[in-house]
Design a protein around this motif. Structure first.
Motif, PDB file in Angstrom:
ATOM      1  N   MET A 215       0.835  -1.191   0.000  1.00 36.18           N
ATOM      2  CA  MET A 215       0.000   0.000   0.000  1.00 36.18           C
ATOM      3  C   MET A 215       0.870   1.242   0.000  1.00 36.18           C
ATOM      4  O   MET A 215       1.061   1.895   0.999  1.00 36.18           O
ATOM      5  N   THR A 216       1.424   1.565  -1.103  1.00 42.84           N
ATOM      6  CA  THR A 216       2.280   2.738  -1.198  1.00 42.84           C
ATOM      7  C   THR A 216       1.606   3.765  -2.083  1.00 42.84           C
ATOM      8  O   THR A 216       0.870   3.435  -3.016  1.00 42.84           O
ATOM      9  N   ASP A 217       1.832   5.008  -1.816  1.00 39.41           N
ATOM     10  CA  ASP A 217       1.254   6.078  -2.621  1.00 39.41           C
ATOM     11  C   ASP A 217       1.935   6.117  -3.985  1.00 39.41           C
ATOM     12  O   ASP A 217       3.145   5.989  -4.108  1.00 39.41           O
ATOM     13  N   THR A 218       1.125   6.307  -5.018  1.00 39.28           N
ATOM     14  CA  THR A 218       1.671   6.358  -6.373  1.00 39.28           C
ATOM     15  C   THR A 218       1.621   7.766  -6.939  1.00 39.28           C
ATOM     16  O   THR A 218       1.937   7.971  -8.088  1.00 39.28           O
ATOM     17  N   THR A 219       1.198   8.730  -6.154  1.00 34.46           N
ATOM     18  CA  THR A 219       1.144  10.108  -6.605  1.00 34.46           C
ATOM     19  C   THR A 219       1.857  10.978  -5.591  1.00 34.46           C
ATOM     20  O   THR A 219       2.218  10.547  -4.509  1.00 34.46           O
ATOM     21  N   ALA A 220       2.046  12.228  -6.007  1.00 32.97           N
ATOM     22  CA  ALA A 220       2.700  13.183  -5.116  1.00 32.97           C
ATOM     23  C   ALA A 220       1.687  13.975  -4.314  1.00 32.97           C
ATOM     24  O   ALA A 220       2.030  14.964  -3.680  1.00 32.97           O
ATOM     25  N   GLU A 221       0.429  13.554  -4.326  1.00 30.19           N
ATOM     26  CA  GLU A 221      -0.595  14.267  -3.570  1.00 30.19           C
ATOM     27  C   GLU A 221      -0.323  14.167  -2.081  1.00 30.19           C
ATOM     28  O   GLU A 221       0.213  13.167  -1.602  1.00 30.19           O
ATOM     29  N   PRO A 222      -0.701  15.199  -1.312  1.00 35.38           N
ATOM     30  CA  PRO A 222      -0.497  15.139   0.141  1.00 35.38           C
ATOM     31  C   PRO A 222      -1.315  14.007   0.759  1.00 35.38           C
ATOM     32  O   PRO A 222      -2.423  13.714   0.311  1.00 35.38           O
TER      33      PRO A 222
ATOM     34  N   ASN B 254      -6.922   4.585   2.496  1.00 34.75           N
ATOM     35  CA  ASN B 254      -6.513   5.526   3.550  1.00 34.75           C
ATOM     36  C   ASN B 254      -5.753   4.849   4.687  1.00 34.75           C
ATOM     37  O   ASN B 254      -5.882   5.214   5.863  1.00 34.75           O
ATOM     38  N   ALA B 255      -4.945   3.848   4.310  1.00 34.15           N
ATOM     39  CA  ALA B 255      -4.108   3.163   5.297  1.00 34.15           C
ATOM     40  C   ALA B 255      -3.130   4.155   5.921  1.00 34.15           C
ATOM     41  O   ALA B 255      -2.668   5.105   5.272  1.00 34.15           O
ATOM     42  N   LEU B 256      -2.825   3.916   7.191  1.00 32.61           N
ATOM     43  CA  LEU B 256      -1.994   4.837   7.956  1.00 32.61           C
ATOM     44  C   LEU B 256      -0.513   4.543   7.725  1.00 32.61           C
ATOM     45  O   LEU B 256       0.108   3.768   8.441  1.00 32.61           O
ATOM     46  N   SER B 257       0.047   5.176   6.720  1.00 27.32           N
ATOM     47  CA  SER B 257       1.481   5.079   6.461  1.00 27.32           C
ATOM     48  C   SER B 257       2.225   5.898   7.506  1.00 27.32           C
ATOM     49  O   SER B 257       1.635   6.688   8.246  1.00 27.32           O
ATOM     50  N   GLN B 258       3.527   5.717   7.566  1.00 25.57           N
ATOM     51  CA  GLN B 258       4.321   6.504   8.509  1.00 25.57           C
ATOM     52  C   GLN B 258       4.214   7.992   8.208  1.00 25.57           C
ATOM     53  O   GLN B 258       4.123   8.819   9.121  1.00 25.57           O
TER      54      GLN B 258
ATOM     55  N   LYS C 223       1.948  -3.340   4.657  1.00 19.38           N
ATOM     56  CA  LYS C 223       2.971  -3.576   3.629  1.00 19.38           C
ATOM     57  C   LYS C 223       4.210  -2.746   3.922  1.00 19.38           C
ATOM     58  O   LYS C 223       5.342  -3.236   3.848  1.00 19.38           O
ATOM     59  N   GLU C 224       4.007  -1.496   4.279  1.00 14.11           N
ATOM     60  CA  GLU C 224       5.120  -0.615   4.622  1.00 14.11           C
ATOM     61  C   GLU C 224       5.817  -1.100   5.884  1.00 14.11           C
ATOM     62  O   GLU C 224       7.046  -1.177   5.954  1.00 14.11           O
ATOM     63  N   LEU C 225       5.022  -1.460   6.902  1.00 10.31           N
ATOM     64  CA  LEU C 225       5.591  -1.886   8.176  1.00 10.31           C
ATOM     65  C   LEU C 225       6.341  -3.206   8.048  1.00 10.31           C
ATOM     66  O   LEU C 225       7.327  -3.438   8.744  1.00 10.31           O
TER      67      LEU C 225
ATOM     68  N   LEU D  71       6.670  -2.347  13.420  1.00  6.65           N
ATOM     69  CA  LEU D  71       5.283  -2.411  13.867  1.00  6.65           C
ATOM     70  C   LEU D  71       5.167  -2.192  15.373  1.00  6.65           C
ATOM     71  O   LEU D  71       4.296  -1.473  15.842  1.00  6.65           O
ATOM     72  N   GLY D  72       6.057  -2.806  16.145  1.00  5.26           N
ATOM     73  CA  GLY D  72       5.996  -2.675  17.598  1.00  5.26           C
ATOM     74  C   GLY D  72       6.258  -1.267  18.072  1.00  5.26           C
ATOM     75  O   GLY D  72       5.768  -0.859  19.134  1.00  5.26           O
ATOM     76  N   MET D  73       7.019  -0.508  17.304  1.00  7.07           N
ATOM     77  CA  MET D  73       7.333   0.859  17.705  1.00  7.07           C
ATOM     78  C   MET D  73       6.231   1.843  17.351  1.00  7.07           C
ATOM     79  O   MET D  73       6.060   2.865  18.012  1.00  7.07           O
ATOM     80  N   VAL D  74       5.456   1.540  16.305  1.00  8.47           N
ATOM     81  CA  VAL D  74       4.461   2.492  15.825  1.00  8.47           C
ATOM     82  C   VAL D  74       3.416   2.788  16.878  1.00  8.47           C
ATOM     83  O   VAL D  74       3.074   3.940  17.138  1.00  8.47           O
TER      84      VAL D  74
END
Length: 264
Positions: free
Chosen positions: A1-8, A30-34, A73-75, A82-85
């Motif tokens: 789940m990674t962003d493919t655009t430069a949108e905020p 709208n997954a919570l990326s870092q 996916k990012e984590l 994951l444990g730190m988030v």
């Protein structure tokens, strides 16, 4: 789940004293990326300190999801992340930022709210759900123990039996069920979700901010106490606050309440 655009990853809109925050990763539900966690935490803290803002409305972009939770996916790309988030400490924590915000935060749940996204919604003061929204605790499906309060909050809101039904099965519940169980304030037609959330936000914004902050704090602190201690807390604050209230202030506010009642 990674962003493919430069949108905020987060959009902020101001409508008078109401700030609208929109989680803006619709392609990733709208997954919570870092990046989104950092940005959302910082924005909540900024708005909490902005005297021009009286109420915050939090929602998700698109109609599929409020938030699908942490971006696994990012984590998963880095061991131990994951444990730190979800741990307390110096890392950005949007849940704590919302809970500590002195201003009302309304969740306008526009789609699924899953796991970390569910926890994000539960951190808000009032939840209004689109009739298409659904809620699920899927921690058990991925073998992750919640760290943002879900295991403790849910049973206190809907009771231990219903909380365990959700937590130990991963089943989704509908917006209608969520309303029946007291999980959300109400379920409304999806097309009216933001209208309903904004109408409530504007009503809240009419109240003097310091009173809102004190009343919200009283309710939050009391909820965490045994009932007798919570009543004593209310009695103490009531005595100190009401003793200082001038008769002319009380009369002016009473007249304002009556005028508002006649206009509706």
């Amino acid at each position: 789940m990674t962003d493919t655009t430069a949108e905020p990853v987060l959009l902020t809109d101001r409508q008078g004293p109401v700030a609208i925050l929109t989680l803006n990763r619709p392609r990733a539900m709208n997954a919570l990326s870092q990046a989104l966690i950092r940005t959302l935490t910082a924005e909540i803290l900024w708005l909490a300190a902005d005297d021009a803002v009286r109420v915050i409305v939090l929602t998700g972009a698109g109609d599929r999801a409020f938030s699908a939770g942490l971006d696994l996916k990012e984590l998963g790309a880095k061991s131990g992340l994951l444990g730190m988030v979800e741990a307390d400490g110096e890392r950005p924590n949007p849940i704590r930022a919302i809970e500590n915000c002195p201003k009302p935060v309304i969740a306008a749940v526009n789609g699924v709210a899953i796991t970390g996204g569910f926890e994000l919604a539960l951190a808000c003061d009032v939840l209004i759900a689109a009739d298409t929204a659904r809620f699920a605790d899927t921690h058990q499906r991925v073998g992750v123990i919640p760290g943002w309060g879900l295991s403790q909050k849910l049973s206190r809101i809907i009771g231990p039996s219903r909380a365990k039904e959700m937590a130990l099965s991963g089943r989704f519940i509908t917006a209608s069920q969520a309303s029946d169980w007291g999980l959300v304030s109400r379920a409304v037609p999806a097309a009216r979700l933001m209208d309903e959330a904004m109408a409530l936000a504007r009503d809240m914004a009419e109240v003097e901010p310091s009173f809102v902050a004190a009343y919200k704090q009283l309710m939050d602190e009391g909820y965490r106490l045994p009932f007798g201690e919570a009543l004593a807390l209310e009695t103490d604050l009531s005595r100190r606050h009401n003793t200082a209230l001038r008769p002319d202030e009380l009369e002016a506010r009473r007249a304002g309440v009556q005028a508002k009642g006649r206009s509706r």
